[in-house]
Design a protein around this motif. Structure first.
Motif, PDB file in Angstrom:
ATOM      1  N   GLY A 155       0.788  -1.225   0.000  1.00 49.52           N
ATOM      2  CA  GLY A 155       0.000   0.000   0.000  1.00 49.52           C
ATOM      3  C   GLY A 155       0.820   1.275   0.000  1.00 49.52           C
ATOM      4  N   ARG A 156       2.097   1.170  -0.273  1.00 46.32           N
ATOM      5  CA  ARG A 156       2.985   2.344  -0.290  1.00 46.32           C
ATOM      6  C   ARG A 156       3.120   2.844  -1.726  1.00 46.32           C
ATOM      7  NH1 ARG A 156       7.218   1.693   3.751  1.00 46.32           N
ATOM      8  NH2 ARG A 156       7.709   3.820   3.142  1.00 46.32           N
ATOM      9  N   LEU A 157       2.025   3.343  -2.268  1.00 48.94           N
ATOM     10  CA  LEU A 157       1.943   3.687  -3.682  1.00 48.94           C
ATOM     11  C   LEU A 157       2.915   4.772  -4.124  1.00 48.94           C
ATOM     12  CD1 LEU A 157      -1.909   3.422  -4.245  1.00 48.94           C
ATOM     13  CD2 LEU A 157      -0.146   1.675  -4.450  1.00 48.94           C
ATOM     14  N   PRO A 158       3.066   5.896  -3.402  1.00 47.23           N
ATOM     15  CA  PRO A 158       4.017   6.911  -3.873  1.00 47.23           C
ATOM     16  C   PRO A 158       5.451   6.380  -3.967  1.00 47.23           C
ATOM     17  CG  PRO A 158       2.531   7.870  -2.253  1.00 47.23           C
ATOM     18  CD  PRO A 158       2.308   6.382  -2.234  1.00 47.23           C
ATOM     19  N   SER A 159       5.877   5.632  -2.970  1.00 45.28           N
ATOM     20  CA  SER A 159       7.230   5.070  -3.000  1.00 45.28           C
ATOM     21  C   SER A 159       7.368   4.041  -4.116  1.00 45.28           C
ATOM     22  CB  SER A 159       7.569   4.424  -1.659  1.00 45.28           C
ATOM     23  OG  SER A 159       7.567   5.383  -0.629  1.00 45.28           O
ATOM     24  N   SER A 160       6.334   3.247  -4.325  1.00 42.56           N
ATOM     25  CA  SER A 160       6.331   2.263  -5.396  1.00 42.56           C
ATOM     26  C   SER A 160       6.476   2.954  -6.756  1.00 42.56           C
ATOM     27  CB  SER A 160       5.046   1.454  -5.363  1.00 42.56           C
ATOM     28  OG  SER A 160       4.976   0.581  -6.449  1.00 42.56           O
ATOM     29  N   PHE A 161       5.757   4.043  -6.926  1.00 44.77           N
ATOM     30  CA  PHE A 161       5.799   4.784  -8.185  1.00 44.77           C
ATOM     31  C   PHE A 161       7.197   5.335  -8.451  1.00 44.77           C
ATOM     32  CE2 PHE A 161       5.211   8.664 -10.710  1.00 44.77           C
ATOM     33  CZ  PHE A 161       4.575   8.126 -11.820  1.00 44.77           C
ATOM     34  N   VAL A 162       7.847   5.855  -7.424  1.00 46.58           N
ATOM     35  CA  VAL A 162       9.206   6.387  -7.582  1.00 46.58           C
ATOM     36  C   VAL A 162      10.166   5.283  -8.014  1.00 46.58           C
ATOM     37  CG1 VAL A 162      11.165   7.383  -6.351  1.00 46.58           C
ATOM     38  CG2 VAL A 162       8.884   8.339  -6.021  1.00 46.58           C
ATOM     39  N   LEU A 163      10.095   4.135  -7.350  1.00 45.18           N
ATOM     40  CA  LEU A 163      10.979   3.031  -7.723  1.00 45.18           C
ATOM     41  C   LEU A 163      10.665   2.503  -9.116  1.00 45.18           C
ATOM     42  CD1 LEU A 163      11.543   0.908  -4.506  1.00 45.18           C
ATOM     43  CD2 LEU A 163      13.048   2.562  -5.600  1.00 45.18           C
ATOM     44  N   LEU A 164       9.415   2.536  -9.500  1.00 39.72           N
ATOM     45  CA  LEU A 164       9.058   2.116 -10.848  1.00 39.72           C
ATOM     46  C   LEU A 164       9.704   3.038 -11.887  1.00 39.72           C
ATOM     47  CD1 LEU A 164       7.459  -0.006 -12.386  1.00 39.72           C
ATOM     48  CD2 LEU A 164       5.490   1.534 -12.287  1.00 39.72           C
ATOM     49  N   GLY A 165       9.719   4.336 -11.597  1.00 42.60           N
ATOM     50  CA  GLY A 165      10.386   5.291 -12.490  1.00 42.60           C
ATOM     51  C   GLY A 165      11.884   5.033 -12.578  1.00 42.60           C
TER      52      GLY A 165
END
Length: 85
Positions: A29-39
């Motif tokens: 559920g840590r979506l912002p951090s997940s998005f950064v790592l995806l980038g």
């Protein structure tokens, strides 16, 4: 050429690791951090594609290597390659 092969392998391994970390964070559920790592993963994937495409496609001149390293450092170029490729 061995160094380029190692760089290609290292960038792909890094992209995979960052992607897997992004999936773990997403599942937690840590979506912002997940998005950064995806980038960051996409950036590494772009590096991998750039390195792989550069090998054998060039004549191996100093000016081509300078252009390659300049593009390799630009996030926009790496992301463009990752998203288009």
């Amino acid at each position: 050429m061995r160094q380029i092969a190692e760089l290609s392998s290292a960038t792909l391994a890094s992209a995979r690791r960052l992607f897997n970390d992004a999936k773990l964070l997403y599942g937690a559920g840590r979506l912002p951090s997940s998005f950064v790592l995806l980038g960051l993963s996409a950036d590494e994937l772009g590096k991998h594609v750039m390195v792989t495409a550069f090998c054998g496609a060039k004549e191996d001149t100093d000016s081509e290597w300078e252009e390659f390293w300049a593009r390799f450092r630009r996030h926009e170029a790496k992301l463009d390659v990752a998203l288009v490729g």
